[in-house]
Scaffold this motif. Structure first.
Motif, PDB file in Angstrom:
ATOM      1  N   TYR A 157     -39.591 -38.924 -98.177  1.00 11.20           N
ATOM      2  CA  TYR A 157     -39.230 -37.555 -97.768  1.00 11.20           C
ATOM      3  C   TYR A 157     -37.908 -37.632 -97.023  1.00 11.20           C
ATOM      4  O   TYR A 157     -37.771 -38.420 -96.074  1.00 11.20           O
ATOM      5  N   TYR A 216     -30.851 -31.788 -91.444  1.00 13.56           N
ATOM      6  CA  TYR A 216     -30.854 -30.796 -90.380  1.00 13.56           C
ATOM      7  C   TYR A 216     -29.418 -30.480 -89.973  1.00 13.56           C
ATOM      8  O   TYR A 216     -28.549 -31.360 -89.960  1.00 13.56           O
ATOM      9  N   LEU A 224     -33.685 -27.209 -90.148  1.00 13.11           N
ATOM     10  CA  LEU A 224     -33.736 -27.756 -91.502  1.00 13.11           C
ATOM     11  C   LEU A 224     -32.900 -26.891 -92.444  1.00 13.11           C
ATOM     12  O   LEU A 224     -33.006 -25.663 -92.436  1.00 13.11           O
ATOM     13  N   ARG A 240     -37.848 -34.641-101.905  1.00 13.05           N
ATOM     14  CA  ARG A 240     -38.923 -35.639-101.936  1.00 13.05           C
ATOM     15  C   ARG A 240     -38.634 -36.635-103.036  1.00 13.05           C
ATOM     16  O   ARG A 240     -37.851 -36.366-103.948  1.00 13.05           O
ATOM     17  N   GLY A 299     -45.205 -40.872 -92.928  1.00 16.70           N
ATOM     18  CA  GLY A 299     -45.954 -39.650 -93.174  1.00 16.70           C
ATOM     19  C   GLY A 299     -46.051 -38.751 -91.960  1.00 16.70           C
ATOM     20  O   GLY A 299     -46.552 -37.639 -92.053  1.00 16.70           O
ATOM     21  N   TYR A 300     -45.584 -39.221 -90.830  1.00 16.79           N
ATOM     22  CA  TYR A 300     -45.579 -38.388 -89.631  1.00 16.79           C
ATOM     23  C   TYR A 300     -44.184 -38.267 -89.057  1.00 16.79           C
ATOM     24  O   TYR A 300     -43.647 -37.179 -88.909  1.00 16.79           O
ATOM     25  N   TYR A 311     -50.220 -36.566 -83.548  1.00 21.32           N
ATOM     26  CA  TYR A 311     -50.673 -35.917 -84.781  1.00 21.32           C
ATOM     27  C   TYR A 311     -51.998 -35.177 -84.602  1.00 21.32           C
ATOM     28  O   TYR A 311     -52.541 -34.618 -85.546  1.00 21.32           O
ATOM     29  N   GLY A 335     -47.403 -30.488 -91.208  1.00 20.45           N
ATOM     30  CA  GLY A 335     -47.766 -31.757 -91.817  1.00 20.45           C
ATOM     31  C   GLY A 335     -46.690 -32.789 -91.596  1.00 20.45           C
ATOM     32  O   GLY A 335     -45.612 -32.489 -91.090  1.00 20.45           O
ATOM     33  N   GLY A 336     -46.969 -34.027 -92.001  1.00 22.77           N
ATOM     34  CA  GLY A 336     -46.015 -35.100 -91.765  1.00 22.77           C
ATOM     35  C   GLY A 336     -44.731 -34.951 -92.544  1.00 22.77           C
ATOM     36  O   GLY A 336     -43.679 -35.391 -92.101  1.00 22.77           O
ATOM     37  N   ARG A 337     -44.791 -34.327 -93.715  1.00 25.49           N
ATOM     38  CA  ARG A 337     -43.587 -34.173 -94.522  1.00 25.49           C
ATOM     39  C   ARG A 337     -43.222 -32.696 -94.637  1.00 25.49           C
ATOM     40  O   ARG A 337     -42.799 -32.218 -95.682  1.00 25.49           O
ATOM     41  N   ASP A 338     -43.406 -31.999 -93.540  1.00 26.80           N
ATOM     42  CA  ASP A 338     -43.019 -30.594 -93.472  1.00 26.80           C
ATOM     43  C   ASP A 338     -41.890 -30.414 -92.466  1.00 26.80           C
ATOM     44  O   ASP A 338     -41.626 -31.291 -91.643  1.00 26.80           O
ATOM     45  N   GLU A 339     -41.272 -29.249 -92.531  1.00 30.32           N
ATOM     46  CA  GLU A 339     -40.162 -28.952 -91.626  1.00 30.32           C
ATOM     47  C   GLU A 339     -40.590 -29.127 -90.180  1.00 30.32           C
ATOM     48  O   GLU A 339     -41.679 -28.689 -89.783  1.00 30.32           O
ATOM     49  N   GLN A 340     -39.724 -29.768 -89.410  1.00 28.48           N
ATOM     50  CA  GLN A 340     -39.935 -29.845 -87.974  1.00 28.48           C
ATOM     51  C   GLN A 340     -39.170 -28.705 -87.320  1.00 28.48           C
ATOM     52  O   GLN A 340     -37.977 -28.518 -87.583  1.00 28.48           O
TER      53      GLN A 340
END
Lengths: 111, 112
Positions: free
Chosen positions: A32, A36, A46, A51, A96-97, B50, B96-101
């Motif tokens: 991913y 930004y 963002l 991906r 993943g986080y 998380y 989620g982990g691969r979502d916009e922060q």
């Protein structure tokens, strides 16, 4: 852990020209890759992400390309405008986080 | 519209003080993050969480701790502030982990 290198650190272009910012990553498990934009005095936001199952993504004047074999990805801004002036950060995620960010590129678009 | 707020925009503390920085998000996001931003060094992850009561070290956790007792709130604690912790601190949250922060406005901390 993941290491993300970003180049150039500063970039100056004339209004209407294109700008390209490049990033490389070290962890082949990364899948991913967001970008930004941070305007002066404001929070990062963002602008586009990609991906690992696609090689290119476009959104109006911005596009991102991904080369998984070479482990690099790039941000392309066409027809730059003064309001594109900002610091741009690339990032990669393998866990993943968490995101690992590059050090940023300060883009200046001169009229 | 996602809102991430931080308790202070500017903070001045003395060396050795215990410092609390608080972050609140209103979108029921699972993940929350603390970064510090220094010129030329980008955004460096201090800690993330998380889930409630869960925490993971980021790249630069030394000198910091965190607390997440409620889903919407993530606190960064400097147990004994030092001058090298003078920085801009940014909180973020994501679903989620691969979502916009989504980032907060930042807290500029000066330790004298």
């Amino acid at each position: 852990g993941e290491n993300v290198e970003q180049h150039p650190s500063t970039l100056s272009v004339q209004e209407g020209d294109s700008a390209v910012i490049k990033c490389t990553y070290s962890d082949s498990a990364s899948n991913y890759f967001p970008w930004y934009k941070q305007e002066l005095g404001k929070r990062p936001q963002l602008i586009i992400d990609i991906r690992s199952n696609v090689g290119e993504k476009k959104d109006q004047r911005i596009a991102v390309t991904l080369n998984k074999t070479a482990k690099h990805f790039s941000l392309h801004i066409t027809e730059t405008q003064p309001e594109d002036s900002a610091v741009y950060f690339c990032a990669a995620s393998s866990s993943g986080y968490a995101l690992n960010f590059g050090k940023g590129t300060s883009l200046l678009v001169t009229p | 519209d996602v809102k991430v707020t931080q308790s202070s925009r500017y903070l001045v503390k003395r060396t050795g003080e215990k410092v609390f920085l608080e972050c609140v998000q209103d979108m029921d996001h699972e993940n929350m993050f603390w970064y510090r931003q220094d010129p030329g060094l980008g955004l460096r992850l201090i800690y993330f969480s998380y889930d409630v009561k869960m925490k993971e070290k980021g790249d630069i956790p030394e000198g910091y701790s965190v607390s997440r007792e409620k889903k919407e709130r993530f606190s960064l604690i400097l147990e004994s502030a030092s001058t090298n912790q003078t920085s801009m601190y940014l909180c973020a949250s994501s679903f989620g982990g691969r979502d916009e922060q989504y980032f907060g406005p930042g807290t500029r901390l000066t330790v004298t």
